[in-house]
Design a protein around this motif. Structure first.
Motif, PDB file in Angstrom:
ATOM      1  N   LEU A  95      47.537  42.503  45.563  1.00 51.16           N
ATOM      2  CA  LEU A  95      46.726  43.210  46.209  1.00 51.16           C
ATOM      3  C   LEU A  95      46.511  44.588  45.611  1.00 51.16           C
ATOM      4  O   LEU A  95      45.433  45.216  45.493  1.00 51.16           O
ATOM      5  CB  LEU A  95      46.803  43.209  47.681  1.00 51.16           C
ATOM      6  N   PHE A  96      47.521  45.222  45.355  1.00 51.93           N
ATOM      7  CA  PHE A  96      47.434  46.520  44.527  1.00 51.93           C
ATOM      8  C   PHE A  96      46.812  46.378  43.169  1.00 51.93           C
ATOM      9  O   PHE A  96      46.027  47.231  42.836  1.00 51.93           O
ATOM     10  CB  PHE A  96      48.986  46.893  44.442  1.00 51.93           C
ATOM     11  N   PHE A  97      47.019  45.383  42.518  1.00 55.65           N
ATOM     12  CA  PHE A  97      46.761  45.012  41.195  1.00 55.65           C
ATOM     13  C   PHE A  97      44.980  45.083  41.392  1.00 55.65           C
ATOM     14  O   PHE A  97      44.315  45.518  40.621  1.00 55.65           O
ATOM     15  CB  PHE A  97      46.935  43.672  40.392  1.00 55.65           C
ATOM     16  N   TYR A  98      44.500  44.256  42.471  1.00 57.05           N
ATOM     17  CA  TYR A  98      43.164  43.802  42.668  1.00 57.05           C
ATOM     18  C   TYR A  98      42.170  44.987  43.248  1.00 57.05           C
ATOM     19  O   TYR A  98      41.067  44.842  43.502  1.00 57.05           O
ATOM     20  CB  TYR A  98      43.040  42.559  43.279  1.00 57.05           C
ATOM     21  N   THR A  99      43.008  46.043  43.811  1.00 53.45           N
ATOM     22  CA  THR A  99      42.366  47.067  44.722  1.00 53.45           C
ATOM     23  C   THR A  99      41.240  47.637  43.772  1.00 53.45           C
ATOM     24  O   THR A  99      41.355  48.325  42.650  1.00 53.45           O
ATOM     25  CB  THR A  99      43.242  47.994  45.330  1.00 53.45           C
ATOM     26  N   PRO A 100      40.102  47.685  44.196  1.00 50.14           N
ATOM     27  CA  PRO A 100      38.766  48.236  43.368  1.00 50.14           C
ATOM     28  C   PRO A 100      39.155  49.832  43.241  1.00 50.14           C
ATOM     29  O   PRO A 100      39.693  50.470  44.248  1.00 50.14           O
ATOM     30  CB  PRO A 100      37.537  48.144  44.293  1.00 50.14           C
ATOM     31  N   GLN A 101      38.825  50.515  42.324  1.00 46.40           N
ATOM     32  CA  GLN A 101      39.005  51.869  41.956  1.00 46.40           C
ATOM     33  C   GLN A 101      40.559  52.354  41.806  1.00 46.40           C
ATOM     34  O   GLN A 101      40.530  53.232  41.026  1.00 46.40           O
ATOM     35  CB  GLN A 101      38.129  52.722  42.904  1.00 46.40           C
ATOM     36  N   ALA A 125      41.882  48.015  38.018  1.00 49.87           N
ATOM     37  CA  ALA A 125      40.808  48.694  37.831  1.00 49.87           C
ATOM     38  C   ALA A 125      40.992  49.855  36.931  1.00 49.87           C
ATOM     39  O   ALA A 125      40.174  50.487  36.118  1.00 49.87           O
ATOM     40  CB  ALA A 125      40.703  49.346  39.296  1.00 49.87           C
ATOM     41  N   GLN A 126      42.262  50.589  36.939  1.00 53.93           N
ATOM     42  CA  GLN A 126      42.662  51.721  36.218  1.00 53.93           C
ATOM     43  C   GLN A 126      42.617  51.288  34.498  1.00 53.93           C
ATOM     44  O   GLN A 126      42.116  51.916  33.718  1.00 53.93           O
ATOM     45  CB  GLN A 126      44.234  51.915  36.418  1.00 53.93           C
ATOM     46  N   ILE A 127      43.188  49.996  34.283  1.00 55.63           N
ATOM     47  CA  ILE A 127      43.112  49.599  32.878  1.00 55.63           C
ATOM     48  C   ILE A 127      41.584  49.471  32.440  1.00 55.63           C
ATOM     49  O   ILE A 127      41.238  49.879  31.541  1.00 55.63           O
ATOM     50  CB  ILE A 127      43.801  48.102  32.904  1.00 55.63           C
ATOM     51  N   GLY A 128      40.820  48.877  33.438  1.00 53.48           N
ATOM     52  CA  GLY A 128      39.366  48.616  33.224  1.00 53.48           C
ATOM     53  C   GLY A 128      38.733  50.017  32.840  1.00 53.48           C
ATOM     54  O   GLY A 128      37.963  50.135  31.942  1.00 53.48           O
ATOM     55  N   HIS A 129      39.022  50.902  33.542  1.00 49.81           N
ATOM     56  CA  HIS A 129      38.544  52.422  33.460  1.00 49.81           C
ATOM     57  C   HIS A 129      38.965  52.820  32.217  1.00 49.81           C
ATOM     58  O   HIS A 129      37.930  53.448  31.331  1.00 49.81           O
ATOM     59  CB  HIS A 129      39.049  53.143  34.719  1.00 49.81           C
ATOM     60  N   LEU A 130      40.076  52.904  31.568  1.00 51.50           N
ATOM     61  CA  LEU A 130      40.556  53.215  30.494  1.00 51.50           C
ATOM     62  C   LEU A 130      39.881  52.557  29.332  1.00 51.50           C
ATOM     63  O   LEU A 130      39.679  53.281  28.230  1.00 51.50           O
ATOM     64  CB  LEU A 130      41.993  52.890  30.138  1.00 51.50           C
ATOM     65  N   LEU A 131      39.612  51.212  29.426  1.00 47.67           N
ATOM     66  CA  LEU A 131      38.702  50.636  28.251  1.00 47.67           C
ATOM     67  C   LEU A 131      37.326  50.570  28.656  1.00 47.67           C
ATOM     68  O   LEU A 131      36.465  50.035  27.541  1.00 47.67           O
ATOM     69  CB  LEU A 131      39.060  49.149  28.520  1.00 47.67           C
ATOM     70  N   GLY A 132      36.851  51.638  29.353  1.00 48.22           N
ATOM     71  CA  GLY A 132      35.314  51.645  29.636  1.00 48.22           C
ATOM     72  C   GLY A 132      34.596  50.280  30.144  1.00 48.22           C
ATOM     73  O   GLY A 132      33.490  50.296  29.935  1.00 48.22           O
ATOM     74  N   LEU A 133      35.244  49.640  31.109  1.00 43.79           N
ATOM     75  CA  LEU A 133      34.494  48.291  31.592  1.00 43.79           C
ATOM     76  C   LEU A 133      34.178  48.587  32.828  1.00 43.79           C
ATOM     77  O   LEU A 133      34.835  49.659  33.508  1.00 43.79           O
ATOM     78  CB  LEU A 133      35.922  47.087  31.885  1.00 43.79           C
ATOM     79  N   PRO A 134      33.124  47.929  33.223  1.00 41.07           N
ATOM     80  CA  PRO A 134      32.646  48.113  34.629  1.00 41.07           C
ATOM     81  C   PRO A 134      33.602  47.614  35.786  1.00 41.07           C
ATOM     82  O   PRO A 134      34.227  46.798  35.758  1.00 41.07           O
ATOM     83  CB  PRO A 134      31.248  47.333  34.552  1.00 41.07           C
TER      84      PRO A 134
END
Length: 287
Positions: free
Chosen positions: A119-125, A130-139
């Motif tokens: 649940l922690f892995f999947y929590t939005p934002q 979400a943190q990895i996606g933000h670093l990679l510039g993913l939506p």
């Protein structure tokens, strides 16, 4: 006299098997032909009405198809990943004891704890993904809130937890195979792929049969992670059969309809296991 001793030795196991397996199954079948007792209204025989209502129930069909998709998605990947990990940690590898422990650790964790970790892995934002996606510039992606990603997200949790458990069986089977078998195959000119496909894999078929039946049963008894992570949502996208039985029996208190759904689940498991045994037994080579 020897026959009497034999039956006496079997008696404790037979009593437990009848009391906790056969009797509950027959009782469930019997209750599926009756209505649910209510206050001031005892149960009465309704025949096949519960089964007729089930065939007209769109949530049942949704849960059934979800469960089939869940099984087809998790079973092959779990078994393949378990075999790859077993082959890796069975080789002469530095730190393989640590790797074995790392792969097996998810297995000993309670599923409720595993579900909360993911649940922690999947929590939005705020979650890890979400943190990895933000670093990679993913939506941003709402993994558990989107109908298209919710069930695959739950499937990933199951694969992560079960692969290490199945790895132990493959590792034990690999350690029972004599090194001379590989040496003989290589002396005959077999490549590594030919040795794996034509020698090693057939020798592992008894283990594969055992693992496959266990994976099949596990795929149809998923409820813990659904309760913690999605509660069957969104819009029944993660509604699986056992969770629907749990909801029907303990949230809506319709025990007869829950018994009907349970009978269908037992029939599916029995037929699938029988087909697997008959098909795989022809391909199984016992040492």
């Amino acid at each position: 006299m020897n026959a009497v001793y034999g039956w006496l030795l079997l008696l404790p196991a037979m009593v437990l098997l009848i009391a906790f397996t056969h009797y509950p199954a027959l009782s469930t079948l019997w209750h599926s032909f009756y209505s649910t007792p209510k206050a001031g209204r005892p149960m009465h025989f309704v025949g096949l009405d519960n089964y007729s209502a089930m065939l007209d129930d769109p949530v049942f069909w949704k849960a059934l198809w979800n469960n089939l998709y869940f099984a087809l998605g998790t079973i092959p990947l779990s078994i393949a990943l378990a075999l790859i990990m077993a082959l890796w940690v069975n080789s002469k590898l530095a730190g393989r004891g640590f790797l074995r422990m790392a792969y097996f650790t998810p297995t000993v964790l309670p599923m409720v704890a595993v579900a909360n970790i993911w649940l922690f892995f999947y929590t939005p934002q705020y979650g890890l993904l979400a943190q990895i996606g933000h670093l990679l510039g993913l939506p941003p992606v709402n993994w558990l809130g989107d109908r298209t990603t919710a069930l695959p997200a739950v499937m990933a949790v199951t694969i992560w937890k079960e692969a290490g458990f199945f790895m132990i069986f493959y590792l034990a089977a690999l350690q029972q195979i004599s090194p001379s078998v590989r040496e003989a195959a290589l002396l005959e000119g077999a490549s590594r792929w030919q040795y794996f496909w034509r020698v090693l894999l057939p020798l592992l078929m008894p283990t594969t049969l055992f693992v496959l039946i266990n994976a099949l049963i596990n795929a149809f008894r998923v409820v813990d992670q659904i309760v913690v992570m999605t509660s069957g949502g969104p819009d029944n996208a993660t509604m699986l059969l056992l969770f629907y039985i749990y909801q029907t029996g303990f949230r809506f208190w319709d025990s007869s309809y829950a018994a009907t759904l349970t009978v269908v689940l037992l029939v599916i498991l029995a037929v699938t296991a029988l087909v697997n045994f008959r098909w795989l037994d022809r391909k199984t080579h016992y040492q």
